[in-house]
Design an enzyme around this catalytic site. Structure first.
Site, PDB file in Angstrom:
ATOM      1  N   THR A 421      48.001  72.028  60.058  1.00  0.00           N
ATOM      2  CA  THR A 421      49.360  71.485  60.088  1.00  0.00           C
ATOM      3  C   THR A 421      49.871  71.371  58.657  1.00  0.00           C
ATOM      4  O   THR A 421      49.132  70.958  57.756  1.00  0.00           O
ATOM      5  CB  THR A 421      49.397  70.115  60.794  1.00  0.00           C
ATOM      6  OG1 THR A 421      50.740  69.609  60.773  1.00  0.00           O
ATOM      7  CG2 THR A 421      48.491  69.095  60.141  1.00  0.00           C
ATOM      8  N   HIS A 473      33.841  62.342  63.862  1.00  0.00           N
ATOM      9  CA  HIS A 473      32.595  61.941  63.213  1.00  0.00           C
ATOM     10  C   HIS A 473      31.417  61.938  64.190  1.00  0.00           C
ATOM     11  O   HIS A 473      30.263  61.803  63.768  1.00  0.00           O
ATOM     12  CB  HIS A 473      32.768  60.542  62.604  1.00  0.00           C
ATOM     13  CG  HIS A 473      31.932  60.305  61.381  1.00  0.00           C
ATOM     14  ND1 HIS A 473      30.897  61.130  61.015  1.00  0.00           N
ATOM     15  CD2 HIS A 473      31.973  59.326  60.437  1.00  0.00           C
ATOM     16  CE1 HIS A 473      30.337  60.685  59.904  1.00  0.00           C
ATOM     17  NE2 HIS A 473      30.976  59.588  59.536  1.00  0.00           N
TER      18      HIS A 473
END
Length: 502
Positions: A421, A473
């Site tokens: 993006t 994560h």
């Protein structure tokens, strides 16, 4: 008794939620008639009646969670009302709404199939009113779904009667209007005879989508003077914006009244608040972003890159590149190449979680976020690892135009493995992008700013860009995330590395 069963929901989907039942216990039903809608975290599904009869039992109410194979309810076979009384009320309403000529056949205007995972849509603004005469293939209305807008054209010449107003929720195959095949149906509309002159004068007007109509109205454009580049010879929003940006010297007579028009009403005459229903696309964006926050263990790490080498390379070859390939050389192709090189070294960033499994992707389908008038969409550039710089630039350019014109297909919006993006086009200095689930990573590009940096013990002014990697994560460790950004930095500051596949 015939059981109404929950269908298979997909490889990675273990449960669904009952969205709504379309029938009540005791209602007559027909085989393959829609009974209940299910929602999963990925798609909406329709469950139809397994037989003709009566809905005898509903085992799960709206809001309940069900699993594949669960019995949702039962249909008592052969207990339906007499054939003359079993027509659903919705169908009766559609038939009653149809123009009634002397034996004239009517052609239904139906909602087309909108894609495998799209179960419903909203009716946009009708381009015609009930009683208006329409021509075959003339644009009548757009159906807006949570992913794409689908145009519906007239299936035949005749007089239109609308049975689903703007804003209504409709499903594939539903009849939203009727077209009387002959002009005698116009007798039901007294104004039809008063309008032939207007119809004749406007018959050559191009048919405009709602987005194009807004641009034309806001900029006082003449649709006939706009050059159309759409796939069906239609005017796209990009065509209208291009025409609006050009000086309108060809219409001096119209310019004077426009300047003399009264100014916008003062704020005192406007409501202090306005409530507007969210579009389906905006609702989907909001839901998916919140699901992303609630599902993944999201973390963002940052780095910065000196853009001097890329800018010098681009400035040196941009004219020859455009002349040879017919497209401008931008920065996105370099970022895509650098990203793919980093993904190959760190495959966890190109993976996704499916239950207790990790799926490593050996293909590189890069999603490129595009801001449109309706909201943010992420079309996917397929197999970007085998494309040249020119191929990447052309692919991104085509996807961007399709996104802004509302011409993206469902296939172009699904299946990405990683997303990029670019908030820098809007002036963003730094941000923390949100994951596009189920992907494990998203790279945020930002504005290029001249900043003082230390180079070999001296302070120099360099064009610098902050990079941000948001990652899941649960499967990507901090070391991998930091290394990923370092590799992108190395490739961009020394572009010969990925050009030589080093």
């Amino acid at each position: 008794m015939a059981d109404i069963l929950t269908p298979a929901l997909g490889e990675s989907v273990a449960e669904a939620t009952i969205a709504k039942w379309t029938k009540k216990v005791g209602d007559p039903v027909k085989r393959d008639e829609l009974l209940v809608e299910l929602e999963t975290d990925k798609v909406s599904l329709e469950v139809v009646s397994p037989a003709d009869g009566t809905l005898g039992e509903i085992a799960f109410a709206a809001g309940d969670t069900v699993t594949p194979g669960a019995v949702l309810g039962k249909v008592t076979e052969g207990a339906a009302a007499p054939a003359g009384e079993t027509a659903p009320k919705a169908d009766e309403a559609r038939v009653a709404a149809a123009p009634k000529g002397d034996g004239d056949a009517s052609v239904p205007v139906q909602v087309p199939t909108m894609g495998e995972s799209v179960a419903e849509g909203s009716v946009g603004t009708w381009q015609k009113k009930s009683g208006d005469r329409v021509s075959k293939d003339e644009l009548l209305v757009e159906i807006e779904t949570d992913k794409v807008a689908v145009e519906i054209s007239a299936p035949a010449d005749g007089v239109l009667t609308i049975s689903a107003e703007a804003g209504s929720t409709v499903t594939p195959g539903q009849v939203i209007g009727q077209i009387a095949a002959s002009g005698e149906a116009a007798a039901a509309a007294p104004k039809a005879e008063a309008a032939p002159a207007k119809a004749a004068s406007g018959s050559d007007d191009p048919h405009l989508s709602p987005a194009v109509q807004r641009v034309v109205a806001e900029n006082n454009l003449d649709p006939k003077s706009i050059q159309a580049t759409g796939p069906k010879g239609n005017i796209t929003k990009a065509d209208a914006l291009k025409a609006a940006a050009q000086p309108q010297a060809s219409a001096p007579a119209a310019a004077a009244p426009a300047k003399a028009a009264p100014a916008a009403p003062p704020r005192a005459d406007q409501p202090r608040e306005e409530r507007v229903k969210m579009t389906r696309l905006r609702q989907t964006i909001a839901r998916r972003l919140k699901e992303s926050q609630n599902t993944a263990a999201q973390l963002t790490t940052f780095n910065e890159v000196d853009m001097s080498a890329i800018m010098a390379l681009r400035n040196r070859y941009k004219d020859a590149f455009e002349k040879h390939h017919g497209i401008k050389l931008g920065f996105m192709s370099f970022f895509v190449k650098a990203t793919i090189a980093a993904l190959k070294e760190l495959p966890a960033v190109n993976a996704e979680i499916d239950g207790t499994d990790i799926i490593y992707k050996n293909h590189y389908d890069i999603g490129v976020a595009v801001g449109t008038e309706k909201g943010l969409v992420v079309p996917v550039l397929r197999d970007a690892d085998v494309l040249s710089l020119a191929g990447i630039e052309k692919g991104i350019g085509d996807l961007g135009r399709a996104a802004r014109d509302g011409d993206l297909t469902l296939d172009q919006l699904q299946g990405g493995t990683f997303t990029i993006t670019n908030g820098g086009v809007y002036g963003s200095l730094m941000s923390t992008p949100i994951l596009n689930m189920p992907q494990a990573g998203i790279l945020g590009m930002h504005n290029i700013v001249q900043r003082p940096v230390a180079i070999d013990g001296k302070v120099e002014i360099r064009p610098m860009m902050y990079l941000a990697l948001s990652y899941d994560h649960r499967i990507v460790d901090g070391k991998e995330a930091v290394t990923f950004l370092v590799r992108i930095k190395e490739h961009l500051e020394d572009p010969q590395r990925f050009l030589l596949d080093l």
